[in-house]
Design an enzyme around this catalytic site. Sequence first.
Site, PDB file in Angstrom:
ATOM      1  N   ASP A  13     -30.554 -21.464  38.148  1.00  0.00           N
ATOM      2  CA  ASP A  13     -29.441 -22.348  38.528  1.00  0.00           C
ATOM      3  C   ASP A  13     -28.124 -21.606  38.718  1.00  0.00           C
ATOM      4  O   ASP A  13     -27.038 -22.160  38.477  1.00  0.00           O
ATOM      5  CB  ASP A  13     -29.252 -23.472  37.485  1.00  0.00           C
ATOM      6  CG  ASP A  13     -30.507 -24.310  37.332  1.00  0.00           C
ATOM      7  OD1 ASP A  13     -31.197 -24.520  38.340  1.00  0.00           O
ATOM      8  OD2 ASP A  13     -30.794 -24.735  36.200  1.00  0.00           O
ATOM      9  N   LYS A  16     -28.458 -19.868  43.707  1.00  0.00           N
ATOM     10  CA  LYS A  16     -29.265 -19.108  44.682  1.00  0.00           C
ATOM     11  C   LYS A  16     -29.384 -19.851  46.007  1.00  0.00           C
ATOM     12  O   LYS A  16     -29.344 -19.252  47.075  1.00  0.00           O
ATOM     13  CB  LYS A  16     -30.681 -18.854  44.122  1.00  0.00           C
ATOM     14  CG  LYS A  16     -30.690 -18.027  42.856  1.00  0.00           C
ATOM     15  CD  LYS A  16     -32.081 -17.905  42.275  1.00  0.00           C
ATOM     16  CE  LYS A  16     -32.651 -19.198  41.746  1.00  0.00           C
ATOM     17  NZ  LYS A  16     -31.978 -19.732  40.541  1.00  0.00           N
ATOM     18  N   GLY A  17     -29.530 -21.194  45.915  1.00  0.00           N
ATOM     19  CA  GLY A  17     -29.694 -22.000  47.133  1.00  0.00           C
ATOM     20  C   GLY A  17     -28.499 -21.851  48.044  1.00  0.00           C
ATOM     21  O   GLY A  17     -28.635 -21.604  49.244  1.00  0.00           O
ATOM     22  N   GLY A  40     -34.935 -26.024  41.625  1.00  0.00           N
ATOM     23  CA  GLY A  40     -34.084 -27.057  42.220  1.00  0.00           C
ATOM     24  C   GLY A  40     -32.877 -26.354  42.788  1.00  0.00           C
ATOM     25  O   GLY A  40     -32.072 -25.798  42.046  1.00  0.00           O
ATOM     26  N   HIS A  41     -32.789 -26.283  44.100  1.00  0.00           N
ATOM     27  CA  HIS A  41     -31.699 -25.550  44.742  1.00  0.00           C
ATOM     28  C   HIS A  41     -30.834 -26.531  45.526  1.00  0.00           C
ATOM     29  O   HIS A  41     -31.323 -27.211  46.423  1.00  0.00           O
ATOM     30  CB  HIS A  41     -32.253 -24.481  45.693  1.00  0.00           C
ATOM     31  CG  HIS A  41     -33.120 -23.472  45.005  1.00  0.00           C
ATOM     32  ND1 HIS A  41     -33.917 -22.593  45.676  1.00  0.00           N
ATOM     33  CD2 HIS A  41     -33.299 -23.202  43.697  1.00  0.00           C
ATOM     34  CE1 HIS A  41     -34.552 -21.826  44.804  1.00  0.00           C
ATOM     35  NE2 HIS A  41     -34.201 -22.188  43.593  1.00  0.00           N
ATOM     36  N   GLN A 223     -35.965 -19.617  39.897  1.00  0.00           N
ATOM     37  CA  GLN A 223     -35.687 -19.332  38.478  1.00  0.00           C
ATOM     38  C   GLN A 223     -34.731 -18.132  38.316  1.00  0.00           C
ATOM     39  O   GLN A 223     -33.846 -17.967  39.131  1.00  0.00           O
ATOM     40  CB  GLN A 223     -37.000 -19.113  37.697  1.00  0.00           C
ATOM     41  CG  GLN A 223     -37.864 -20.363  37.593  1.00  0.00           C
ATOM     42  CD  GLN A 223     -38.620 -20.702  38.865  1.00  0.00           C
ATOM     43  OE1 GLN A 223     -39.342 -19.868  39.380  1.00  0.00           O
ATOM     44  NE2 GLN A 223     -38.492 -21.909  39.354  1.00  0.00           N
ATOM     45  N   ASP A 303     -29.468 -32.295  31.125  1.00  0.00           N
ATOM     46  CA  ASP A 303     -28.204 -31.563  30.971  1.00  0.00           C
ATOM     47  C   ASP A 303     -28.523 -30.094  30.754  1.00  0.00           C
ATOM     48  O   ASP A 303     -29.456 -29.759  30.027  1.00  0.00           O
ATOM     49  CB  ASP A 303     -27.442 -32.074  29.736  1.00  0.00           C
ATOM     50  CG  ASP A 303     -26.591 -33.283  30.067  1.00  0.00           C
ATOM     51  OD1 ASP A 303     -26.498 -33.637  31.262  1.00  0.00           O
ATOM     52  OD2 ASP A 303     -26.039 -33.871  29.119  1.00  0.00           O
ATOM     53  N   LYS A 330     -19.379 -19.903  41.134  1.00  0.00           N
ATOM     54  CA  LYS A 330     -18.720 -20.898  40.283  1.00  0.00           C
ATOM     55  C   LYS A 330     -17.493 -20.377  39.528  1.00  0.00           C
ATOM     56  O   LYS A 330     -17.173 -20.858  38.444  1.00  0.00           O
ATOM     57  CB  LYS A 330     -19.742 -21.519  39.318  1.00  0.00           C
ATOM     58  CG  LYS A 330     -20.917 -22.172  40.068  1.00  0.00           C
ATOM     59  CD  LYS A 330     -21.775 -23.040  39.210  1.00  0.00           C
ATOM     60  CE  LYS A 330     -21.515 -24.500  39.425  1.00  0.00           C
ATOM     61  NZ  LYS A 330     -22.577 -25.392  38.926  1.00  0.00           N
ATOM     62  N   VAL A 413     -16.355 -19.976  45.257  1.00  0.00           N
ATOM     63  CA  VAL A 413     -15.208 -20.716  44.711  1.00  0.00           C
ATOM     64  C   VAL A 413     -15.358 -22.220  44.932  1.00  0.00           C
ATOM     65  O   VAL A 413     -14.414 -22.981  44.815  1.00  0.00           O
ATOM     66  CB  VAL A 413     -13.876 -20.198  45.309  1.00  0.00           C
ATOM     67  CG1 VAL A 413     -13.579 -18.790  44.807  1.00  0.00           C
ATOM     68  CG2 VAL A 413     -13.897 -20.209  46.840  1.00  0.00           C
TER      69      VAL A 413
HETATM   70  P1  GDP Z   1     -30.066 -22.547  42.127  1.00  0.00           P
HETATM   71  O1  GDP Z   1     -31.214 -23.168  41.433  1.00  0.00           O
HETATM   72  O2  GDP Z   1     -29.813 -21.134  41.699  1.00  0.00           O
HETATM   73  O3  GDP Z   1     -30.130 -22.677  43.617  1.00  0.00           O
HETATM   74  O4  GDP Z   1     -28.767 -23.353  41.643  1.00  0.00           O
HETATM   75  P2  GDP Z   1     -28.635 -24.964  41.548  1.00  0.00           P
HETATM   76  O5  GDP Z   1     -28.526 -25.511  42.914  1.00  0.00           O
HETATM   77  O6  GDP Z   1     -29.681 -25.507  40.628  1.00  0.00           O
HETATM   78  O7  GDP Z   1     -27.281 -25.077  40.747  1.00  0.00           O
HETATM   79  C1  GDP Z   1     -26.100 -24.528  41.220  1.00  0.00           C
HETATM   80  C2  GDP Z   1     -25.081 -25.666  41.449  1.00  0.00           C
HETATM   81  O8  GDP Z   1     -23.805 -25.103  41.637  1.00  0.00           O
HETATM   82  C3  GDP Z   1     -25.348 -26.485  42.709  1.00  0.00           C
HETATM   83  O9  GDP Z   1     -24.954 -27.813  42.446  1.00  0.00           O
HETATM   84  C4  GDP Z   1     -24.447 -25.849  43.756  1.00  0.00           C
HETATM   85  O10 GDP Z   1     -24.031 -26.764  44.771  1.00  0.00           O
HETATM   86  C5  GDP Z   1     -23.275 -25.451  42.909  1.00  0.00           C
HETATM   87  N1  GDP Z   1     -22.566 -24.255  43.346  1.00  0.00           N
HETATM   88  C6  GDP Z   1     -23.057 -23.099  43.897  1.00  0.00           C
HETATM   89  N2  GDP Z   1     -22.070 -22.195  44.043  1.00  0.00           N
HETATM   90  C7  GDP Z   1     -20.938 -22.783  43.583  1.00  0.00           C
HETATM   91  C8  GDP Z   1     -19.577 -22.334  43.444  1.00  0.00           C
HETATM   92  O11 GDP Z   1     -19.217 -21.205  43.754  1.00  0.00           O
HETATM   93  N3  GDP Z   1     -18.700 -23.245  42.903  1.00  0.00           N
HETATM   94  C9  GDP Z   1     -19.055 -24.503  42.512  1.00  0.00           C
HETATM   95  N4  GDP Z   1     -18.132 -25.308  41.988  1.00  0.00           N
HETATM   96  N5  GDP Z   1     -20.326 -24.934  42.629  1.00  0.00           N
HETATM   97  C10 GDP Z   1     -21.246 -24.081  43.142  1.00  0.00           C
HETATM   98  P1  IMO Z   2     -34.121 -22.691  39.790  1.00  0.00           P
HETATM   99  O1  IMO Z   2     -34.903 -22.037  40.874  1.00  0.00           O
HETATM  100  C1  IMO Z   2     -33.599 -23.352  35.488  1.00  0.00           C
HETATM  101  C2  IMO Z   2     -37.253 -23.415  33.056  1.00  0.00           C
HETATM  102  C3  IMO Z   2     -37.682 -24.732  32.446  1.00  0.00           C
HETATM  103  C4  IMO Z   2     -38.354 -24.221  31.167  1.00  0.00           C
HETATM  104  C5  IMO Z   2     -39.039 -22.947  31.639  1.00  0.00           C
HETATM  105  C6  IMO Z   2     -40.526 -23.104  31.969  1.00  0.00           C
HETATM  106  O2  IMO Z   2     -33.526 -24.005  40.136  1.00  0.00           O
HETATM  107  O3  IMO Z   2     -33.139 -21.732  39.184  1.00  0.00           O
HETATM  108  P2  IMO Z   2     -41.808 -24.233  34.013  1.00  0.00           P
HETATM  109  O4  IMO Z   2     -41.817 -25.653  34.507  1.00  0.00           O
HETATM  110  O5  IMO Z   2     -41.343 -23.231  35.017  1.00  0.00           O
HETATM  111  O6  IMO Z   2     -43.099 -23.829  33.371  1.00  0.00           O
HETATM  112  O7  IMO Z   2     -40.717 -24.240  32.820  1.00  0.00           O
HETATM  113  O8  IMO Z   2     -38.334 -22.511  32.803  1.00  0.00           O
HETATM  114  N1  IMO Z   2     -37.058 -23.442  34.529  1.00  0.00           N
HETATM  115  C7  IMO Z   2     -35.861 -23.421  35.120  1.00  0.00           C
HETATM  116  N2  IMO Z   2     -34.618 -23.418  34.595  1.00  0.00           N
HETATM  117  N3  IMO Z   2     -33.774 -23.268  36.827  1.00  0.00           N
HETATM  118  C8  IMO Z   2     -35.021 -23.242  37.363  1.00  0.00           C
HETATM  119  O9  IMO Z   2     -35.244 -23.038  38.677  1.00  0.00           O
HETATM  120  C9  IMO Z   2     -36.128 -23.360  36.504  1.00  0.00           C
HETATM  121  N4  IMO Z   2     -37.469 -23.386  36.703  1.00  0.00           N
HETATM  122  C10 IMO Z   2     -38.023 -23.420  35.484  1.00  0.00           C
HETATM  123  O10 IMO Z   2     -36.572 -25.549  32.168  1.00  0.00           O
HETATM  124  O11 IMO Z   2     -37.382 -23.873  30.216  1.00  0.00           O
HETATM  125 MG    MG Z   3     -31.680 -24.817  40.258  1.00  0.00          MG
END
Ligand code: GDP
Ligand code: IMO
Ligand code: MG
Length: 427
Positions: A13, A16-17, A40-41, A223, A303, A330, A413
């Site tokens: 999280d 990366k997306g 989840g991206h 991940q 959360d 961020k 940012v």
């Molecule tokens: P991923 O799993 O690595 O792709 O990340 P997620 O999408 O799960 O979580 C990152 C969250 O931060 C998403 O809601 C993005 O829209 C948001 N995000 C990414 N880059 C930035 C940033 O530079 N600033 C802010 N405020 N949000 C960001």
């Molecule tokens: P992205 O790509 C954050 C965590 C789960 C759990 C552990 C094992 O959005 O960054 P699993 O279902 O993979 O066997 O769960 O890994 N986990 C993540 N945490 N971002 C993810 O993906 C995750 N994918 C799995 O919460 O702790």
């Molecule tokens: Mg994610």
Amino acid sequence: MPALVLLGAQWGDEGKGKATDLLGGSVDYVVRYQGGNNAGHTVVVGDQKYALHLLPSGILTPECTPVIGNGVVVDPSVLLSELSGLNERGVDTSKLLISGNAHIITPYNVTLDKVTERFLGKRKIGTTGRGIGPTYADKINRVGIRVQDLYDESILTQKVEAALDVKNQVLTKLFNRRAISTDQVVEELLVYADKLAPYVADTVLVLNQALEDDKVVLFEGGQGTLLDIDHGTYPFVTSSNPTAGGACTGAGVGPTKISRVIGILKAYTTRVGAGPFPTELFDEDGEALRRIGHERGVTTGRDRRCGWFDAVIARYATRVNGLTDFFLTKLDVLTGWEQIPVCVAYEIDGKRVEELPYSQSDFHHAKPIYETLPGWSEDITSAKSFSDLPKNAQAYVKALEEMSGAPISAIGVGPGRDETIEINSFI
Ligand code: GDP
Ligand code: IMO
Ligand code: MG
């Protein structure tokens, strides 16, 4: 220099997306190489927000070919609903390629993931419940079902039968569940065969030919480094290799082809699920990071646990991935704090430790040693260059760069594509 890897440097999280989507415009292929719909991206394009799970984030760039590599585990029902959701919003998904060697997440593996977690009780991993672990276990145990098996009913039936042989014993005798019928599973899987057929390809050949033709290929990890089955906080990890080497095995491309490895690094730290997290905050600062950073899981809605930046982890990510660059995300979320603590080392059993301990027992009782950096209060979301940032924000970035062991080449940012400061170009 056409092959780049983009991966999470912390516990997932990191953004990366967004980073992948940003680079999508300059690359020809975006390839997922491991994981599945546990990811989840979130990608924000203009006023549109997309939540992607299995599809590579390059799917939103029309010029780019998205690829699901052999190292990914594919839940066909999730994939098809993700595709139709995007089609309904006008996104063309027809270029997608899926490796015939990718393994399928079967319904029994989703069931096993959930019942195993329940069985573990207090010792649970906190998985996403998407069947990831059991599917990779089947792959290693050589009882997995691959995408190509959907096109040979007799082989498919034999393989499902073999897989269910032991699983039905476990389900009925250990977990008190009903046995699963081979015919029912085969029937369900065969429904997907025609729907997936247009996308199935020899992706290893396609990608290697593309690289020979000097096309630019971006490998997008799911991940993060600390969730890696080998290099993460085992057993509180996922069941694949998000680290850079995973791109080679998960896509069939040799390490000599990879010229750049970009670690996505949040300006603070988050984690979902169970496991150690030295800089985790349980006070109002943690609450504020969660609230301001919208730290809620895209996949499970849980959360996220939040804490300060941990430079020990960042250095470790640099080492195990051979990072050439960081993309810091961020930074805007930290606006408003007068002082920002950054973990520079751990105290373990009274001793100062500079590097991530290999012993999980040590890591579990590592206490962060903080240095405090001055914060800033100016809004930074419209900053376009490094010099637009307030002096203290610049100093924060420079300090993180020095501690983390690779140059910070971009800074997020805000969530939008254009809310990014590019310092060194990636391609
Ligand atoms: P991923 O799993 O690595 O792709 O990340 P997620 O999408 O799960 O979580 C990152 C969250 O931060 C998403 O809601 C993005 O829209 C948001 N995000 C990414 N880059 C930035 C940033 O530079 N600033 C802010 N405020 N949000 C960001
Ligand atoms: P992205 O790509 C954050 C965590 C789960 C759990 C552990 C094992 O959005 O960054 P699993 O279902 O993979 O066997 O769960 O890994 N986990 C993540 N945490 N971002 C993810 O993906 C995750 N994918 C799995 O919460 O702790
Ligand atoms: Mg994610």
